[in-house]
Design an enzyme around this catalytic site. Sequence first.
Site, PDB file in Angstrom:
ATOM      1  N   SER A  66       3.868   2.460   2.168  1.00 12.40           N
ATOM      2  CA  SER A  66       4.321   2.829   3.512  1.00 12.40           C
ATOM      3  C   SER A  66       6.202   3.424   3.639  1.00 12.40           C
ATOM      4  O   SER A  66       6.002   4.235   3.457  1.00 12.40           O
ATOM      5  CB  SER A  66       3.696   2.170   5.004  1.00 12.40           C
ATOM      6  OG  SER A  66       4.072   1.222   4.852  1.00 12.40           O
ATOM      7  N   ASP A 124       9.885  -6.700  -1.213  1.00 18.76           N
ATOM      8  CA  ASP A 124       9.264  -6.788  -0.042  1.00 18.76           C
ATOM      9  C   ASP A 124       8.092  -7.194  -0.796  1.00 18.76           C
ATOM     10  O   ASP A 124       6.777  -7.258  -0.947  1.00 18.76           O
ATOM     11  CB  ASP A 124       8.561  -5.305   0.315  1.00 18.76           C
ATOM     12  CG  ASP A 124       7.879  -5.300   1.743  1.00 18.76           C
ATOM     13  OD1 ASP A 124       8.096  -6.686   2.591  1.00 18.76           O
ATOM     14  OD2 ASP A 124       6.855  -5.407   1.654  1.00 18.76           O
ATOM     15  N   CYS A 134       6.875 -10.575   5.906  1.00 13.87           N
ATOM     16  CA  CYS A 134       6.027 -10.390   7.186  1.00 13.87           C
ATOM     17  C   CYS A 134       5.670 -11.811   7.356  1.00 13.87           C
ATOM     18  O   CYS A 134       4.643 -12.138   8.235  1.00 13.87           O
ATOM     19  CB  CYS A 134       5.147  -8.995   7.409  1.00 13.87           C
ATOM     20  SG  CYS A 134       3.815  -9.668   5.816  1.00 13.87           S
ATOM     21  N   PRO A 173       0.307  -0.848  -0.305  1.00 13.82           N
ATOM     22  CA  PRO A 173      -0.454   0.498  -0.044  1.00 13.82           C
ATOM     23  C   PRO A 173       1.188   1.527  -0.036  1.00 13.82           C
ATOM     24  O   PRO A 173       0.390   2.687  -0.270  1.00 13.82           O
ATOM     25  CB  PRO A 173      -0.906   0.194   1.280  1.00 13.82           C
ATOM     26  CG  PRO A 173       0.026  -0.876   2.047  1.00 13.82           C
ATOM     27  CD  PRO A 173       0.520  -1.548   1.326  1.00 13.82           C
TER      28      PRO A 173
END
EC number: 2.1.1.203
Length: 780
Positions: free
Chosen positions: A172, A251, A304, A170
């Site tokens: 950040s 990521d 994550c 998103p």
Amino acid sequence: QRRGRRADGGGSFLQGWAGGYPEIVKENELFERYYRELGIVPAGEWDAFMAALREPLPATLRITGYRSHAKEILHCLKEKYFRELQDLEVDGQKVEMPQSLSWYPEELAWHTNLSRKILRKSPQLEKFHQFLVSETECGNISRQEAVSMIPPLLLDVSPHHKILDMCAAPGSKTAQLIEMLHADMNVPFPNGFVIANDVDNKRCYLLVHQAKRLNSPCIMVVNHDASSIPNLQIDVDGRKEILFYDRILCDVPCSGDGTMRKNIDVWKKWTTQNSLQLHGLQLRIATRGVEQLAEGGRMVYSTCSLNPVENEAVIASLLEKSQGALELADVSSELPGLKRMPGITKWKVMLKDGQWFEEWKDVPSNRQTQIRPTMFPVKDEEKLKAMNLERCLRILPHHQNTGGFFVAVLIKKSPMPWNKRQPKVHQKLPQRTGDTEVTAGNSGNGSDCIIEEPTLAENEESKKMQELPNSDTEQSKKEGVCGPPPSKKMKLFGFKEDPFVFLPEDDPLFLPIQKFYALDPSFPKMNLLTRTQEGKKRQLYMVSKELRNVLLNNSEKMKVINTGIKVWSRNSDGEQFGCAFRLAQEGIYTLYPFIHARIINVCIEDVKILLTQENPFLSKFSSETQKKVKDMAMGSIVLKYDPDPEKPHDLQCPIVLCGWQGKTSLRAFVPKNERLHYLRMMGVEVFKAKRKEEESENKTEEEVEHRLVQTEEGMDVEDKEHDLVTKMEAEIGEESSQSPVESSAMEIENKIEDLDQSSKNANTHVSQESKDTDASNVKD
């Protein structure tokens, strides 16, 4: 779902964990059995590890670091709001004070355990909450999970770096990268840029929304499958060269078992199958990343997830096939204060039925489509030792009250072995269609660009072969149009993008602007663009020259969603005042260094009047301001506040506002949330309490807000993406709880009416990436 949904649907900054989810039992026998066996948690810490996973995640926030007033926001936060929370009790219990993250530089990141339930019980807490929400809306604070802040910090970004964010939504982390580019606010156009990519067209607009809050001319959002993102080319002294990135953030989508504290669904949905399905995609994306990395460049791979199949197995496989071209960086001395576990060198692979395998040779043939050789650790001890897998970082939730996370930092020492001998890059020169249009953006999957790039050192010959002899191409570039495919057909999925049309050097539109604002001769007018080829140009946007280079040289292969910041807006009555375009607030900090006329220096009292009154008469301002305005023609102006070091209690950071001088009045054209931000920094109370018993004492403040809302009537009508972003945040589960921003994201201007159709399309869209993943994969 790529992310777990927020408990409150996106409406609150400090997330309430009780009541938003159905009751989920936080137990998963397979999860415990798997991670106990792998031994990633130190001996004697298992109970603490599991207890932490069952606790709600603290809310964490980050103050944006590149703006000159970041320190002022921090000062305001500590000296005003935190002081009011000291010794505060709610229901007989002392409120826990927010704490700074010890490892984040300059106290610019904080965490708090305050929940919505507590916030409703205290006016001081409600005031603090409204401060956070409002500052988030205008881009000064970001809600971001603590561990998510780590990868950009370890990228070691400088303002001249060319950066690729491969799976950016998103956004950040993308926002952090943009801040790092603008470390020196005195440089309006850093030499570096960020290209932020995401495979999901709909999520790209959420990414645009995040990036737009930072008002940078150095960000471009593109829409490609990260595992086959195309090679881009740039013009260097008249020849085309492959664009290599100095820094890449990789990521990747992951199973997300490190997010159990906030994505509670993971407890019941967790299985090893998720990791097995994602491993191949993660390896392909990481491989594509290192191919596009410059020699000496740095790539951060992160997930994550705690699972070695998604982490060390991917890194080990990448290192093995790189044959020494890559090495893991030792970042043990970076981010002091961050507690971390080293990467592991031994692990096993488990099927969802609980069956374990220690080596690839043990896997039966009927399971070899689910389990791949690259999922297992390297057996050769010497080769394993040379990999230095212990240099990877694993963040465990119980060590610093965070989520779980994995990070590896890779350095590229030489070209990838499969790039050393290859044909010269096939040059597909853009073709002109019609008058000025260059084709663009019709290769959303990037599959037409799988030829690998030549290396920087070894291919001087091929560079010489890549001259630009095509006069038609030169003409197209001069006319500066990067548009959609000539057929004008909308892509099957996603919005149709308007063309990016650069202003020609001799465009008559620019002369009155240049004269009216006395623009410096160094002003880079070639960087101005519009989003229309026909009719009146309503808005003028600006990009850095490096992004202009990328846009003009890659129109065939790149699907650009958004780039540039708005610097001027057409004013219907402007021509009679000498210029048809007024200044736009979002681009003023980029534009201001080049403006030499129509600047009025104002004192702090004048600024307060401008920000609290709708259209104040000139007589209300200081005599100095009245004198300056007296001989100035009507029209758009710059209002500049410079701090006075001899008045330390006044605001100590400069402010630049866009304004309008009328016959008898002076007004500011600034979005509401930005107004409230500046007023807070100047010590003006703007909190509007919701409680009935406080309505009377806050009447004055409500009147201020009412006037601010009225003033918005003078703003552009296009700034209305609220419902769009809210809906997207609710559907996608955006990590950052930003309420919709009153910015003017240019793509939204043309897209609101298409949202419903887009949603229908998105529901049937199956990308190459999603084919490889399970419905439960998570992207933090």
